[in-house]
Design a protein around this motif. Structure first.
Motif, mmCIF file in Angstrom:
data_model
loop_
_atom_site.group_PDB
_atom_site.id
_atom_site.type_symbol
_atom_site.label_atom_id
_atom_site.label_comp_id
_atom_site.label_asym_id
_atom_site.label_seq_id
_atom_site.Cartn_x
_atom_site.Cartn_y
_atom_site.Cartn_z
ATOM 1 N N UNK A 74 27.677 -4.372 16.592
ATOM 2 C CA UNK A 74 28.362 -5.269 15.665
ATOM 3 C C UNK A 74 27.436 -5.699 14.538
ATOM 4 N N UNK A 75 26.206 -6.062 14.878
ATOM 5 C CA UNK A 75 25.276 -6.561 13.868
ATOM 6 C C UNK A 75 25.052 -5.535 12.768
ATOM 7 N N UNK A 119 39.670 -7.952 7.121
ATOM 8 C CA UNK A 119 40.256 -6.743 7.692
ATOM 9 C C UNK A 119 39.183 -5.730 8.080
ATOM 10 N N UNK A 120 38.165 -5.552 7.227
ATOM 11 C CA UNK A 120 37.104 -4.588 7.522
ATOM 12 C C UNK A 120 36.297 -5.007 8.744
ATOM 13 N N UNK A 121 36.004 -6.312 8.851
ATOM 14 C CA UNK A 121 35.269 -6.794 10.026
ATOM 15 C C UNK A 121 36.109 -6.636 11.286
ATOM 16 N N UNK A 128 34.568 -0.937 17.746
ATOM 17 C CA UNK A 128 33.387 -0.969 18.599
ATOM 18 C C UNK A 128 33.762 -1.313 20.039
ATOM 19 N N UNK A 129 34.621 -2.317 20.211
ATOM 20 C CA UNK A 129 35.069 -2.703 21.554
ATOM 21 C C UNK A 129 35.809 -1.550 22.220
ATOM 22 N N UNK A 135 33.848 4.891 26.222
ATOM 23 C CA UNK A 135 32.669 5.589 26.733
ATOM 24 C C UNK A 135 32.311 5.129 28.139
ATOM 25 N N UNK A 136 32.482 3.840 28.414
ATOM 26 C CA UNK A 136 32.177 3.313 29.743
ATOM 27 C C UNK A 136 33.070 3.954 30.806
#
Length: 459
Positions: A74-75, A119-121, A128-129, A135-136
Protein backbone atom coordinates in the motif's frame (compact mmCIF):
# COMPACT_ATOMS: atom_id res chain seq x y z
CA UNK A 1 10.10 -14.99 -17.21
CA UNK A 2 6.61 -16.53 -16.94
CA UNK A 3 4.26 -13.76 -15.81
CA UNK A 4 1.05 -15.84 -15.87
CA UNK A 5 -1.78 -13.37 -15.10
CA UNK A 6 0.47 -10.69 -13.62
CA UNK A 7 0.97 -9.16 -17.05
CA UNK A 8 -2.70 -8.10 -16.93
CA UNK A 9 -2.07 -5.80 -13.95
CA UNK A 10 -0.34 -3.16 -16.07
CA UNK A 11 -3.12 -2.56 -18.63
CA UNK A 12 -5.75 -2.93 -15.90
CA UNK A 13 -4.12 -0.17 -13.83
CA UNK A 14 -3.82 2.04 -16.90
CA UNK A 15 -7.46 1.56 -17.89
CA UNK A 16 -8.82 2.07 -14.37
CA UNK A 17 -6.73 5.21 -13.83
CA UNK A 18 -7.90 6.75 -17.10
CA UNK A 19 -11.52 5.86 -16.32
CA UNK A 20 -11.11 7.34 -12.84
CA UNK A 21 -9.47 10.49 -14.19
CA UNK A 22 -12.21 11.11 -16.74
CA UNK A 23 -15.00 10.19 -14.33
CA UNK A 24 -13.53 12.58 -11.79
CA UNK A 25 -13.25 15.39 -14.36
CA UNK A 26 -16.85 15.03 -15.54
CA UNK A 27 -18.21 14.32 -12.05
CA UNK A 28 -16.47 17.39 -10.64
CA UNK A 29 -17.94 19.51 -13.43
CA UNK A 30 -21.42 18.29 -12.53
CA UNK A 31 -20.84 18.94 -8.81
CA UNK A 32 -19.75 22.48 -9.57
CA UNK A 33 -22.20 23.49 -12.34
CA UNK A 34 -25.00 20.89 -12.03
CA UNK A 35 -24.73 20.07 -15.75
CA UNK A 36 -22.49 17.95 -17.98
CA UNK A 37 -23.00 18.98 -21.65
CA UNK A 38 -20.71 22.08 -21.61
CA UNK A 39 -17.72 19.97 -20.50
CA UNK A 40 -17.48 18.64 -24.08
CA UNK A 41 -17.37 22.17 -25.51
CA UNK A 42 -14.66 24.86 -25.48
CA UNK A 43 -12.88 25.83 -23.35
CA UNK A 44 -13.31 22.76 -21.13
CA UNK A 45 -13.01 20.23 -24.00
CA UNK A 46 -9.36 21.23 -24.58
CA UNK A 47 -8.73 21.27 -20.84
CA UNK A 48 -10.18 17.76 -20.54
CA UNK A 49 -7.96 16.53 -23.37
CA UNK A 50 -4.91 18.10 -21.72
CA UNK A 51 -5.68 16.25 -18.47
CA UNK A 52 -5.50 12.94 -20.32
CA UNK A 53 -2.40 13.80 -22.35
CA UNK A 54 -0.44 14.82 -19.28
CA UNK A 55 -1.38 11.60 -17.49
CA UNK A 56 -0.41 9.56 -20.56
CA UNK A 57 3.01 11.22 -20.82
CA UNK A 58 3.60 10.63 -17.09
CA UNK A 59 2.83 6.93 -17.52
CA UNK A 60 5.20 6.60 -20.48
CA UNK A 61 8.07 8.39 -18.74
CA UNK A 62 7.76 7.34 -15.09
CA UNK A 63 6.33 3.83 -15.65
CA UNK A 64 4.45 3.91 -12.34
CA UNK A 65 2.77 0.52 -12.59
CA UNK A 66 5.86 -1.69 -12.49
CA UNK A 67 6.51 -3.14 -9.02
CA UNK A 68 8.40 -6.24 -7.88
CA UNK A 69 6.28 -8.40 -5.62
CA UNK A 70 8.28 -7.44 -2.54
CA UNK A 71 7.36 -3.76 -3.10
CA UNK A 72 3.74 -4.32 -4.07
CA UNK A 73 2.49 -2.72 -0.86
CA UNK A 74 0.00 0.00 0.00
CA UNK A 75 2.73 2.46 0.95
CA UNK A 76 4.58 2.16 -2.36
CA UNK A 77 1.40 2.23 -4.44
CA UNK A 78 0.05 5.35 -2.69
CA UNK A 79 3.45 7.05 -2.74
CA UNK A 80 3.77 6.53 -6.51
CA UNK A 81 0.21 7.79 -7.04
CA UNK A 82 0.86 10.95 -5.02
CA UNK A 83 4.03 11.64 -7.00
CA UNK A 84 2.06 11.37 -10.26
CA UNK A 85 -0.64 13.63 -8.83
CA UNK A 86 1.90 16.26 -7.73
CA UNK A 87 3.51 16.35 -11.19
CA UNK A 88 0.10 16.52 -12.86
CA UNK A 89 -1.03 19.40 -10.65
CA UNK A 90 2.23 21.27 -11.26
CA UNK A 91 1.92 20.99 -15.05
CA UNK A 92 -1.74 22.01 -15.01
CA UNK A 93 -0.83 25.03 -12.84
CA UNK A 94 1.89 26.08 -15.28
CA UNK A 95 -0.56 25.74 -18.17
CA UNK A 96 -3.18 27.75 -16.25
CA UNK A 97 -0.77 30.64 -15.76
CA UNK A 98 0.66 30.43 -19.31
CA UNK A 99 -2.72 30.68 -21.06
CA UNK A 100 -4.24 32.91 -18.36
CA UNK A 101 -7.03 30.39 -18.02
CA UNK A 102 -8.83 32.16 -15.22
CA UNK A 103 -12.15 31.15 -16.79
CA UNK A 104 -11.51 27.61 -15.51
CA UNK A 105 -13.06 26.94 -12.13
CA UNK A 106 -10.58 26.32 -9.33
CA UNK A 107 -13.33 24.59 -7.38
CA UNK A 108 -13.84 22.22 -10.32
CA UNK A 109 -10.12 21.42 -10.29
CA UNK A 110 -10.18 20.75 -6.55
CA UNK A 111 -13.16 18.40 -6.90
CA UNK A 112 -11.47 16.64 -9.82
CA UNK A 113 -8.27 15.87 -7.94
CA UNK A 114 -10.12 14.86 -4.76
CA UNK A 115 -12.41 12.48 -6.66
CA UNK A 116 -9.60 11.04 -8.74
CA UNK A 117 -7.34 10.52 -5.72
CA UNK A 118 -10.14 8.78 -3.81
CA UNK A 119 -11.00 6.45 -6.68
CA UNK A 120 -7.35 5.68 -7.54
CA UNK A 121 -6.49 4.95 -3.90
CA UNK A 122 -9.58 2.77 -3.48
CA UNK A 123 -8.65 0.75 -6.56
CA UNK A 124 -5.05 0.28 -5.43
CA UNK A 125 -6.00 -0.78 -1.92
CA UNK A 126 -8.76 -3.05 -3.22
CA UNK A 127 -6.54 -4.68 -5.84
CA UNK A 128 -3.80 -5.22 -3.27
CA UNK A 129 -6.19 -6.88 -0.80
CA UNK A 130 -7.63 -9.06 -3.57
CA UNK A 131 -4.21 -10.03 -4.91
CA UNK A 132 -2.84 -10.93 -1.49
CA UNK A 133 -5.83 -13.12 -0.75
CA UNK A 134 -5.65 -14.64 -4.23
CA UNK A 135 -1.96 -15.51 -3.80
CA UNK A 136 -2.44 -16.74 -0.23
CA UNK A 137 -4.93 -19.28 -1.64
CA UNK A 138 -2.22 -20.66 -3.94
CA UNK A 139 -2.90 -18.80 -7.20
CA UNK A 140 -0.61 -16.55 -9.25
CA UNK A 141 2.47 -18.02 -7.56
CA UNK A 142 6.13 -17.85 -8.45
CA UNK A 143 8.06 -21.08 -8.12
CA UNK A 144 11.51 -20.80 -6.61
CA UNK A 145 14.39 -23.03 -5.54
CA UNK A 146 17.46 -22.34 -3.41
CA UNK A 147 20.91 -23.44 -4.56
CA UNK A 148 23.38 -23.95 -1.71
CA UNK A 149 22.02 -25.14 1.63
CA UNK A 150 22.74 -23.48 4.98
CA UNK A 151 21.32 -21.04 7.54
CA UNK A 152 21.10 -18.25 4.98
CA UNK A 153 19.26 -20.54 2.57
CA UNK A 154 16.72 -21.46 5.24
CA UNK A 155 16.12 -17.76 6.00
CA UNK A 156 14.72 -16.99 2.54
CA UNK A 157 12.33 -19.93 2.80
CA UNK A 158 11.22 -18.74 6.25
CA UNK A 159 10.61 -15.26 4.87
CA UNK A 160 8.33 -16.41 2.07
CA UNK A 161 6.57 -18.91 4.34
CA UNK A 162 5.75 -15.99 6.65
CA UNK A 163 4.46 -13.91 3.71
CA UNK A 164 2.23 -16.13 1.57
CA UNK A 165 0.58 -13.01 0.13
CA UNK A 166 3.71 -12.46 -1.97
CA UNK A 167 2.94 -15.65 -3.86
CA UNK A 168 6.29 -17.46 -3.79
CA UNK A 169 6.14 -21.25 -3.63
CA UNK A 170 9.19 -23.23 -2.50
CA UNK A 171 10.31 -26.16 -4.66
CA UNK A 172 13.40 -27.38 -2.83
CA UNK A 173 17.09 -27.02 -2.05
CA UNK A 174 19.94 -28.03 -4.37
CA UNK A 175 23.52 -28.58 -3.27
CA UNK A 176 26.33 -31.10 -3.24
CA UNK A 177 25.05 -33.99 -1.07
CA UNK A 178 26.72 -34.36 2.35
CA UNK A 179 25.97 -35.68 5.82
CA UNK A 180 24.74 -32.24 6.90
CA UNK A 181 22.08 -31.93 4.20
CA UNK A 182 21.09 -35.57 3.88
CA UNK A 183 17.33 -35.93 3.45
CA UNK A 184 16.86 -32.17 2.91
CA UNK A 185 17.94 -31.68 -0.70
CA UNK A 186 15.64 -32.02 -3.67
CA UNK A 187 18.66 -32.87 -5.76
CA UNK A 188 22.31 -32.17 -6.57
CA UNK A 189 23.85 -29.72 -9.00
CA UNK A 190 23.62 -32.36 -11.72
CA UNK A 191 19.84 -32.49 -11.33
CA UNK A 192 19.36 -28.72 -11.29
CA UNK A 193 18.98 -27.90 -14.98
CA UNK A 194 16.48 -30.69 -15.75
CA UNK A 195 14.43 -29.89 -12.63
CA UNK A 196 14.12 -26.20 -13.57
CA UNK A 197 12.74 -27.11 -16.99
CA UNK A 198 10.39 -29.84 -15.75
CA UNK A 199 8.84 -27.81 -12.92
CA UNK A 200 8.83 -24.43 -14.68
CA UNK A 201 10.90 -22.74 -11.98
CA UNK A 202 10.64 -18.94 -12.10
CA UNK A 203 13.38 -17.91 -9.71
CA UNK A 204 16.67 -19.46 -8.53
CA UNK A 205 18.18 -18.11 -5.31
CA UNK A 206 21.92 -18.73 -5.09
CA UNK A 207 23.49 -18.56 -1.62
CA UNK A 208 26.95 -17.11 -2.09
CA UNK A 209 28.53 -18.66 1.01
CA UNK A 210 27.65 -22.17 -0.19
CA UNK A 211 28.16 -22.09 -3.97
CA UNK A 212 31.39 -21.58 -5.95
CA UNK A 213 31.71 -19.14 -8.83
CA UNK A 214 31.97 -21.78 -11.57
CA UNK A 215 28.60 -23.33 -10.70
CA UNK A 216 27.06 -19.89 -10.34
CA UNK A 217 28.31 -18.97 -13.81
CA UNK A 218 26.54 -21.99 -15.34
CA UNK A 219 23.28 -21.11 -13.59
CA UNK A 220 23.43 -17.51 -14.84
CA UNK A 221 24.28 -18.53 -18.42
CA UNK A 222 21.28 -20.88 -18.56
CA UNK A 223 18.86 -18.30 -17.15
CA UNK A 224 17.97 -16.51 -20.39
CA UNK A 225 17.40 -19.52 -22.69
CA UNK A 226 15.44 -21.44 -20.03
CA UNK A 227 13.64 -18.27 -18.87
CA UNK A 228 14.17 -17.91 -15.10
CA UNK A 229 15.54 -15.24 -12.79
CA UNK A 230 18.74 -15.59 -10.77
CA UNK A 231 19.01 -13.83 -7.41
CA UNK A 232 22.04 -13.83 -5.15
CA UNK A 233 21.78 -14.21 -1.38
CA UNK A 234 24.78 -12.65 0.37
CA UNK A 235 25.09 -12.72 4.16
CA UNK A 236 25.41 -9.02 5.11
CA UNK A 237 23.68 -9.52 8.45
CA UNK A 238 25.52 -7.71 11.23
CA UNK A 239 27.08 -5.25 8.79
CA UNK A 240 24.13 -3.30 7.42
CA UNK A 241 22.95 -2.40 10.93
CA UNK A 242 26.25 -0.59 11.42
CA UNK A 243 25.76 1.93 8.66
CA UNK A 244 27.21 -0.05 5.76
CA UNK A 245 26.71 1.24 2.24
CA UNK A 246 27.44 0.09 -1.29
CA UNK A 247 29.77 2.11 -3.49
CA UNK A 248 30.38 1.52 -7.21
CA UNK A 249 33.89 1.77 -8.65
CA UNK A 250 32.92 1.76 -12.32
CA UNK A 251 31.08 -1.57 -12.62
CA UNK A 252 32.53 -3.04 -9.41
CA UNK A 253 30.28 -2.91 -6.30
CA UNK A 254 32.18 -2.31 -3.04
CA UNK A 255 30.58 -2.77 0.38
CA UNK A 256 31.65 0.02 2.72
CA UNK A 257 31.55 -1.30 6.30
CA UNK A 258 32.50 1.99 7.93
CA UNK A 259 30.47 2.62 11.07
CA UNK A 260 30.41 6.35 10.36
CA UNK A 261 27.09 7.49 8.92
CA UNK A 262 27.49 9.96 6.10
CA UNK A 263 25.31 12.94 6.96
CA UNK A 264 23.47 13.87 3.77
CA UNK A 265 22.01 17.20 2.74
CA UNK A 266 18.53 16.32 3.94
CA UNK A 267 19.63 15.38 7.47
CA UNK A 268 22.11 18.21 7.89
CA UNK A 269 20.15 21.04 6.34
CA UNK A 270 16.46 20.30 5.95
CA UNK A 271 16.05 18.57 9.30
CA UNK A 272 17.98 21.31 11.09
CA UNK A 273 15.89 23.99 9.39
CA UNK A 274 12.71 22.23 10.46
CA UNK A 275 14.01 21.89 14.04
CA UNK A 276 14.67 25.63 14.28
CA UNK A 277 11.34 26.67 12.75
CA UNK A 278 9.33 24.21 14.83
CA UNK A 279 11.11 25.17 18.07
CA UNK A 280 10.69 28.89 17.49
CA UNK A 281 7.02 28.34 16.70
CA UNK A 282 6.45 26.08 19.70
CA UNK A 283 8.18 28.47 22.12
CA UNK A 284 6.58 31.59 20.66
CA UNK A 285 3.02 30.33 20.43
CA UNK A 286 3.13 28.49 23.72
CA UNK A 287 4.87 31.14 25.79
CA UNK A 288 1.76 32.14 27.85
CA UNK A 289 1.21 28.47 28.77
CA UNK A 290 4.88 27.97 29.63
CA UNK A 291 4.83 30.98 31.96
CA UNK A 292 1.89 29.40 33.78
CA UNK A 293 3.74 26.06 34.00
CA UNK A 294 6.85 27.81 35.31
CA UNK A 295 4.85 29.71 37.94
CA UNK A 296 3.08 26.60 39.23
CA UNK A 297 6.39 24.68 39.27
CA UNK A 298 7.98 27.43 41.35
CA UNK A 299 5.24 27.68 43.95
CA UNK A 300 4.09 24.05 44.13
CA UNK A 301 7.31 22.85 45.80
CA UNK A 302 10.60 24.25 47.04
CA UNK A 303 13.35 24.48 44.45
CA UNK A 304 14.21 26.02 41.09
CA UNK A 305 11.87 26.11 38.09
CA UNK A 306 14.26 24.35 35.73
CA UNK A 307 16.33 21.23 36.17
CA UNK A 308 19.57 20.66 34.26
CA UNK A 309 21.24 17.29 33.85
CA UNK A 310 24.17 16.02 31.80
CA UNK A 311 23.22 13.70 28.93
CA UNK A 312 25.19 12.16 26.07
CA UNK A 313 24.49 13.47 22.58
CA UNK A 314 25.59 12.63 19.06
CA UNK A 315 29.08 11.24 18.82
CA UNK A 316 29.25 10.71 22.60
CA UNK A 317 29.42 14.45 23.28
CA UNK A 318 27.97 15.43 26.69
CA UNK A 319 25.56 18.35 26.99
CA UNK A 320 23.15 19.84 29.52
CA UNK A 321 19.49 18.95 29.02
CA UNK A 322 16.83 21.24 30.49
CA UNK A 323 13.40 20.37 31.91
CA UNK A 324 10.75 21.84 34.14
CA UNK A 325 11.61 20.40 37.56
CA UNK A 326 9.23 17.52 38.34
CA UNK A 327 11.05 16.05 41.39
CA UNK A 328 11.88 17.31 44.83
CA UNK A 329 15.31 18.88 45.28
CA UNK A 330 18.25 16.50 45.93
CA UNK A 331 16.29 13.45 44.75
CA UNK A 332 19.52 11.91 43.45
CA UNK A 333 21.83 12.86 46.29
CA UNK A 334 22.88 9.20 46.64
CA UNK A 335 23.67 8.87 42.91
CA UNK A 336 21.89 8.34 39.58
CA UNK A 337 18.57 6.53 39.96
CA UNK A 338 15.94 5.95 37.30
CA UNK A 339 12.42 7.17 37.87
CA UNK A 340 10.04 4.53 39.20
CA UNK A 341 7.16 5.89 37.15
CA UNK A 342 4.43 8.30 38.19
CA UNK A 343 4.19 6.59 41.61
CA UNK A 344 7.81 7.42 42.41
CA UNK A 345 7.65 9.34 45.71
CA UNK A 346 10.45 11.64 44.55
CA UNK A 347 8.07 13.17 41.98
CA UNK A 348 6.03 16.14 43.12
CA UNK A 349 2.22 16.08 42.64
CA UNK A 350 2.54 18.80 40.01
CA UNK A 351 5.45 16.89 38.47
CA UNK A 352 3.19 13.85 37.95
CA UNK A 353 0.84 15.97 35.86
CA UNK A 354 3.68 17.43 33.79
CA UNK A 355 5.19 14.00 33.15
CA UNK A 356 1.86 12.46 32.12
CA UNK A 357 1.36 15.30 29.60
CA UNK A 358 5.08 15.61 28.68
CA UNK A 359 5.03 19.32 29.58
CA UNK A 360 8.19 18.84 31.64
CA UNK A 361 10.09 18.35 28.35
CA UNK A 362 9.14 21.78 26.88
CA UNK A 363 12.41 23.59 27.90
CA UNK A 364 14.27 21.16 25.63
CA UNK A 365 13.21 23.28 22.67
CA UNK A 366 16.05 25.51 23.88
CA UNK A 367 18.39 22.51 23.51
CA UNK A 368 17.09 22.14 19.95
CA UNK A 369 17.73 25.80 19.13
CA UNK A 370 21.35 25.66 20.31
CA UNK A 371 21.96 22.46 18.35
CA UNK A 372 22.31 19.87 21.13
CA UNK A 373 19.09 18.07 20.22
CA UNK A 374 16.52 17.61 17.47
CA UNK A 375 12.73 17.67 17.78
CA UNK A 376 12.59 13.98 16.83
CA UNK A 377 15.31 11.48 17.67
CA UNK A 378 16.32 8.81 20.19
CA UNK A 379 16.09 10.00 23.78
CA UNK A 380 19.50 10.93 25.27
CA UNK A 381 20.72 9.04 28.33
CA UNK A 382 23.31 9.56 31.03
CA UNK A 383 26.73 7.95 30.68
CA UNK A 384 26.12 5.96 33.88
CA UNK A 385 23.17 4.16 32.26
CA UNK A 386 24.68 3.96 28.76
CA UNK A 387 27.55 1.88 30.15
CA UNK A 388 25.03 -0.60 31.58
CA UNK A 389 22.85 -0.64 28.47
CA UNK A 390 25.80 -1.37 26.16
CA UNK A 391 26.71 -4.45 28.20
CA UNK A 392 23.26 -5.92 27.44
CA UNK A 393 22.61 -4.37 24.03
CA UNK A 394 25.80 -3.26 22.22
CA UNK A 395 23.70 -2.00 19.30
CA UNK A 396 22.81 1.02 21.45
CA UNK A 397 26.03 2.63 20.18
CA UNK A 398 24.38 3.09 16.76
CA UNK A 399 21.96 5.60 18.34
CA UNK A 400 24.89 7.86 19.18
CA UNK A 401 25.33 8.48 15.45
CA UNK A 402 22.19 10.61 15.28
CA UNK A 403 21.21 13.70 17.24
CA UNK A 404 18.98 12.90 20.25
CA UNK A 405 15.44 14.23 20.28
CA UNK A 406 12.70 15.58 22.51
CA UNK A 407 10.40 12.78 21.39
CA UNK A 408 11.03 9.39 19.85
CA UNK A 409 9.36 6.13 18.88
CA UNK A 410 10.40 4.64 22.21
CA UNK A 411 8.99 7.62 24.08
CA UNK A 412 5.52 7.29 22.55
CA UNK A 413 5.39 3.49 22.39
CA UNK A 414 7.01 2.76 25.76
CA UNK A 415 7.46 5.93 27.80
CA UNK A 416 9.80 6.51 30.73
CA UNK A 417 11.92 3.53 31.82
CA UNK A 418 12.28 2.65 35.51
CA UNK A 419 15.17 0.15 35.19
CA UNK A 420 17.85 -0.99 32.76
CA UNK A 421 15.75 -3.83 31.34
CA UNK A 422 12.97 -1.38 30.47
CA UNK A 423 15.53 0.96 28.91
CA UNK A 424 16.68 -1.90 26.69
CA UNK A 425 13.07 -2.65 25.72
CA UNK A 426 12.53 1.00 24.81
CA UNK A 427 15.78 0.85 22.87
CA UNK A 428 14.23 -1.71 20.48
CA UNK A 429 11.81 0.97 19.30
CA UNK A 430 14.40 3.74 19.04
CA UNK A 431 16.70 1.54 16.93
CA UNK A 432 14.11 1.79 14.15
CA UNK A 433 14.62 5.54 13.80
CA UNK A 434 18.10 5.79 12.19
CA UNK A 435 16.99 3.35 9.47
CA UNK A 436 13.63 4.98 8.73
CA UNK A 437 14.15 8.66 9.45
CA UNK A 438 12.45 10.97 7.01
CA UNK A 439 10.35 14.11 7.14
CA UNK A 440 7.07 12.15 6.96
CA UNK A 441 8.24 9.75 9.68
CA UNK A 442 9.13 12.71 11.92
CA UNK A 443 5.68 14.19 11.32
CA UNK A 444 4.08 10.88 12.32
CA UNK A 445 6.08 10.72 15.55
CA UNK A 446 5.19 14.34 16.40
CA UNK A 447 1.50 13.62 15.75
CA UNK A 448 1.62 10.55 18.00
CA UNK A 449 3.36 12.59 20.71
CA UNK A 450 0.62 15.22 20.61
CA UNK A 451 -1.95 12.44 20.95
CA UNK A 452 -0.16 11.05 24.03
CA UNK A 453 0.00 14.55 25.53
CA UNK A 454 -3.69 15.22 24.90
CA UNK A 455 -4.69 11.89 26.45
CA UNK A 456 -2.29 12.32 29.40
CA UNK A 457 -0.89 8.83 28.81
CA UNK A 458 2.79 9.65 29.32
CA UNK A 459 4.41 7.40 31.87
Amino acid sequence: MRHRYSILFFPLHVIVDFLSLNTAFVGAYWLKFQQIEPVTQPPYAAFWLLFNLIWLVEILIIKPYTFPRQLFKVYHLIERLLILMAIHIAIISIYWVAVKGYYYSREHLLYTYLLFTSMAMAFRVGSLVFLREYRARGYNNRRYIVVGYGKLAASIQSFYDAHPEMGFRFYGYFDQPSNENAGILKGSYDDLSAYIKEEGIDCVYCCMPYIDSSRLKVIVENAEPVDYQVKLLVDFRGFLARGASIEYHDFLPVLNLSSQMLADFQVNTLKRSFDILFSVGALGLGMPLYLILATITKFSSAGPIFYAQERIGRGGKPFKIYKFRSMYVDSEKAGPVLSGGLLDNRITPWGRFMRSTRFDEVPQFYNVLIGDMSVVGPRPERQHFIDQIVEIAPEYRSLLKVKPGITSIGQIKYGYASNIDEMVQRLRYDLLYPKRRSFLFDMWIIAQTLRVMAQGRGK
